[in-house]
Structure formats: C-alpha cells, structure tokens
Write a protein that holds these residues in place. Structure first.
Motif, PDB file in Angstrom:
ATOM      1  N   ILE A 124      -0.495   7.257   0.884  1.00  0.00           N
ATOM      2  CA  ILE A 124       0.584   6.287   1.084  1.00  0.00           C
ATOM      3  C   ILE A 124       0.208   5.267   2.162  1.00  0.00           C
ATOM      4  N   LEU A 125      -0.602   5.673   3.132  1.00  0.00           N
ATOM      5  CA  LEU A 125      -1.092   4.715   4.120  1.00  0.00           C
ATOM      6  C   LEU A 125      -2.006   3.691   3.469  1.00  0.00           C
ATOM      7  N   ASN A 126      -2.971   4.190   2.703  1.00  0.00           N
ATOM      8  CA  ASN A 126      -3.971   3.305   2.099  1.00  0.00           C
ATOM      9  C   ASN A 126      -3.371   2.354   1.075  1.00  0.00           C
ATOM     10  N   GLU A 127      -2.432   2.870   0.267  1.00  0.00           N
ATOM     11  CA  GLU A 127      -1.940   2.087  -0.865  1.00  0.00           C
ATOM     12  C   GLU A 127      -0.692   1.253  -0.543  1.00  0.00           C
ATOM     13  N   THR A 128       0.086   1.683   0.441  1.00  0.00           N
ATOM     14  CA  THR A 128       1.354   1.000   0.717  1.00  0.00           C
ATOM     15  C   THR A 128       1.410   0.411   2.128  1.00  0.00           C
ATOM     16  N   ILE A 129       1.188   1.238   3.128  1.00  0.00           N
ATOM     17  CA  ILE A 129       1.449   0.819   4.508  1.00  0.00           C
ATOM     18  C   ILE A 129       0.423  -0.171   5.030  1.00  0.00           C
ATOM     19  N   PHE A 130      -0.862   0.080   4.803  1.00  0.00           N
ATOM     20  CA  PHE A 130      -1.880  -0.831   5.338  1.00  0.00           C
ATOM     21  C   PHE A 130      -1.762  -2.245   4.768  1.00  0.00           C
ATOM     22  N   PRO A 131      -1.563  -2.415   3.460  1.00  0.00           N
ATOM     23  CA  PRO A 131      -1.366  -3.781   2.955  1.00  0.00           C
ATOM     24  C   PRO A 131      -0.137  -4.461   3.549  1.00  0.00           C
ATOM     25  N   VAL A 132       0.945  -3.701   3.733  1.00  0.00           N
ATOM     26  CA  VAL A 132       2.148  -4.267   4.344  1.00  0.00           C
ATOM     27  C   VAL A 132       1.856  -4.709   5.777  1.00  0.00           C
ATOM     28  N   LEU A 133       1.178  -3.869   6.530  1.00  0.00           N
ATOM     29  CA  LEU A 133       0.870  -4.204   7.917  1.00  0.00           C
ATOM     30  C   LEU A 133      -0.056  -5.412   8.015  1.00  0.00           C
ATOM     31  N   THR A 236       9.380   1.552  -1.328  1.00  0.00           N
ATOM     32  CA  THR A 236       8.398   0.657  -1.925  1.00  0.00           C
ATOM     33  C   THR A 236       7.766  -0.230  -0.858  1.00  0.00           C
ATOM     34  N   ALA A 237       6.644  -0.854  -1.214  1.00  0.00           N
ATOM     35  CA  ALA A 237       5.983  -1.773  -0.287  1.00  0.00           C
ATOM     36  C   ALA A 237       6.927  -2.893   0.138  1.00  0.00           C
ATOM     37  N   GLU A 238       7.701  -3.400  -0.807  1.00  0.00           N
ATOM     38  CA  GLU A 238       8.646  -4.474  -0.492  1.00  0.00           C
ATOM     39  C   GLU A 238       9.701  -3.994   0.496  1.00  0.00           C
ATOM     40  N   GLU A 239      10.189  -2.757   0.327  1.00  0.00           N
ATOM     41  CA  GLU A 239      11.191  -2.220   1.251  1.00  0.00           C
ATOM     42  C   GLU A 239      10.607  -2.014   2.649  1.00  0.00           C
ATOM     43  N   TRP A 240       9.367  -1.546   2.721  1.00  0.00           N
ATOM     44  CA  TRP A 240       8.720  -1.384   4.029  1.00  0.00           C
ATOM     45  C   TRP A 240       8.570  -2.749   4.708  1.00  0.00           C
ATOM     46  N   HIS A 241       8.134  -3.729   3.946  1.00  0.00           N
ATOM     47  CA  HIS A 241       7.943  -5.071   4.500  1.00  0.00           C
ATOM     48  C   HIS A 241       9.265  -5.642   5.007  1.00  0.00           C
ATOM     49  N   GLN A 242      10.300  -5.532   4.209  1.00  0.00           N
ATOM     50  CA  GLN A 242      11.599  -6.079   4.603  1.00  0.00           C
ATOM     51  C   GLN A 242      12.182  -5.353   5.804  1.00  0.00           C
ATOM     52  N   ALA A 243      11.979  -4.046   5.860  1.00  0.00           N
ATOM     53  CA  ALA A 243      12.507  -3.283   6.990  1.00  0.00           C
ATOM     54  C   ALA A 243      11.832  -3.700   8.297  1.00  0.00           C
ATOM     55  N   ILE A 244      10.508  -3.872   8.260  1.00  0.00           N
ATOM     56  CA  ILE A 244       9.784  -4.296   9.462  1.00  0.00           C
ATOM     57  C   ILE A 244      10.220  -5.700   9.876  1.00  0.00           C
ATOM     58  N   ILE A 245      10.292  -6.611   8.908  1.00  0.00           N
ATOM     59  CA  ILE A 245      10.707  -7.992   9.195  1.00  0.00           C
ATOM     60  C   ILE A 245      12.108  -8.007   9.802  1.00  0.00           C
ATOM     61  N   GLN A 246      12.994  -7.208   9.254  1.00  0.00           N
ATOM     62  CA  GLN A 246      14.377  -7.153   9.751  1.00  0.00           C
ATOM     63  C   GLN A 246      14.405  -6.817  11.238  1.00  0.00           C
ATOM     64  N   LEU A 247      13.583  -5.863  11.665  1.00  0.00           N
ATOM     65  CA  LEU A 247      13.555  -5.472  13.075  1.00  0.00           C
ATOM     66  C   LEU A 247      12.842  -6.505  13.939  1.00  0.00           C
ATOM     67  N   LEU A 248      11.750  -7.065  13.417  1.00  0.00           N
ATOM     68  CA  LEU A 248      11.012  -8.069  14.185  1.00  0.00           C
ATOM     69  C   LEU A 248      11.853  -9.303  14.464  1.00  0.00           C
TER      70      LEU A 248
END
Length: 300
Positions: A124-133, A236-248
C-alpha cells in the motif's frame, strides 16, 4: 503452571491464530521471501492451541474477541478485552506538550510522518501512499516528510532530497521524540481480516503526541476515530490526497482535530484501566470448575 494449580492467561494482540493470517504475500511489497511467508502461513494452529490450553484469554480489541469466540474449543471460556495502554514514556511525552491549538500559526514547514516497525504493509505504501506524497511535495514546496523505521522510500520521492528525512528503526524514546516534531501522521493498511484485528496503537501514539492522523478504513481505526473529529479516514489514492490537502490548507482544523484526538486517546487508553484489571485478577480466586487432577498432565 496448570499442574501447580495456577491460573493461566493467554494474551494476544494480533489476528495470528486463524487461517486468515497472514495477508497476501503481495501486501509485503517484496520485504519477505516466499519461504518466510510459508512459515507464517503454517504457524496459526500453534497459537490457537495456546489459547485453548489457557484458562482465560486476554485480547486488545473487540475484533479479536469475536474471532476467539469462533476458534476456541470452549465456547464459554472467559475472554477479556483490555486495550493496549501507553507506556510511561508516551504519557510523559504527551504531558510535556503545550496546548496543541497554540502550537502552529500557519502551514509553513508542516511535516508529514510515516512509520513502520515491521516488514509488512509495504504494498500500500508503494502503490498508493508514495505516489500521493510525491504529488503533495511537488505542489506544496514547504511541506517536509519524515520516514521512520522499516521503510524504503520510492524512487519518485528521492528527488525531493533534503525535504525528506529517513530515520532507521530506533528505540522507543527516540521514536516519540521524532513523532512529536510532526504535524500529520499517515497510517496506511491494506483492508484485510488481519488488519481489522489490529490495535489502534499508531493512532494512540500520534494522538497523544499531538499529531493529526489519517488512517485506512480498518476497524482498528474506524472503531476509535470519528471521521473529521478525531482523525481522518482514507482508502483510495484520491481520498488520501484530499485528506492531506484538507489538513495542509486548514491548519486550524488540523490543530483542532489533534486536540480532540489527544483528549479522546487519553480517555480510551487510561493506564488505570490496566492496573484495575490486574488488581481484580490477582485477588480473584481460581475457578473451582477444574482442579489440577482434572487437567491434562504430561510426565517429563
């Protein structure tokens, strides 16, 4: 112990006593060999044997209690649910923090942290989290990333150089010191019976250290997090991205979530619960339903 008429407790904190364990080999992201994985697959009958042999069982989550009830031979065996509780060093670190809502005034230099103390949950890090980061670091030039433990960052992240700090697996005090320097903790897990059975330790640690958590939707976290109040849930990758953006983009909300999570974690994981549990057990007489003579005895 049984031959001496001593009460035996079996304590377990992971879903490692059923055929569902372990998760798919692919979820390890190449961190263990096929032989290592096969050994994991054949161990679970030994663990359920220990649970069956004990007088009572202690688990850390309701999910583990539900699975124990399915796999124990004695359907009436006592199963206690006792949350994993913070070590003294974590309590000290939490008490040393000032009120979280006053710690940061803007979104400059916000630090995201990901941690791993094991070789699992790497896919999940390789396929989802790293691209989002990688996208986050590209679009938000002042954001930093802290990586702690058994994590090899992907090639797409290495180009960000000094904005990424990688710390190898360390002692607990060092881990807590590093954790308290961060603002957002990512806790990604593949959705699987074994991850549903996990404890919310990473959320507890981060919350007590004043760090806002984004977690995968496994019961380990959905059972303790109120989405948007004491943490965020993303799959999902989109949910991770949106969650991080929301906090930033809303640091005040990030701080408010962290403050609520810290209060909630203090209530859920109160060390006094553990002391009270063991006081009751120590003073409780052993059950008279079985005696040493009734229990199986093997001469050695």
């Amino acid at each position: 112990a049984k031959n001496s008429d001593k009460k035996v407790f079996a304590e377990i904190d992971d879903l490692i006593f059923t055929p569902e364990y372990p998760a798919a080999h692919e979820s390890y992201g190449g961190s263990i060999s096929s032989n290592q994985y096969r050994n994991l697959c054949i161990d679970y009958p030994l663990r359920v044997g220990v649970l069956n042999a004990a007088d009572e069982v202690i688990v850390s989550t309701s999910v583990l209690s539900e699975y124990c009830r399915q796999y124990l031979n004695d359907s009436k065996k006592t199963i206690h649910i006792l949350n994993n509780l913070p070590l003294d060093s974590l309590i000290t670190a939490s008490k040393s923090l000032k009120k979280i809502i006053n710690l940061r005034k803007d979104n400059e230099g916000i630090q995201i942290v990901i941690t791993s103390g094991t070789l699992s949950h790497k896919q999940i890090l390789n396929e989802t989290i790293f691209p989002v980061l990688a996208n986050i670091l590209e679009s938000h030039r002042t954001v930093k990333l802290l990586v702690i433990g058994h994590i090899d960052i992907g090639s797409e992240l290495k180009k960000f150089g000094q904005r990424i700090q990688s710390i190898p697996f360390s002692d607990y005090s060092t881990y807590l010191d590093l954790l308290t320097t961060s603002d957002i903790a990512l806790v990604p897990l593949e959705v699987h019976p074994t991850t549903h059975g996990k404890s919310a330790i990473k959320w507890m640690e981060a919350s007590l250290c004043g760090v806002t958590c984004i977690c995968s939707p496994v019961r380990a976290y959905t059972d303790v997090i109120s989405h948007g109040e004491t943490g965020l849930i993303a799959e999902t990758a989109e949910e991770w991205h949106q969650a991080i953006i929301q906090l930033l983009e809303d640091p005040s909300k990030m701080r408010l979530i962290a403050e609520k999570a810290r209060n909630h974690a203090n209530n859920l994981f109160d060390s006094e619960m553990g002391r009270e549990f063991w006081r009751n057990q120590i003073w409780k007489p052993i059950s008279t339903t079985t005696t040493a003579a009734d229990r199986p005895c093997k001469k050695v």
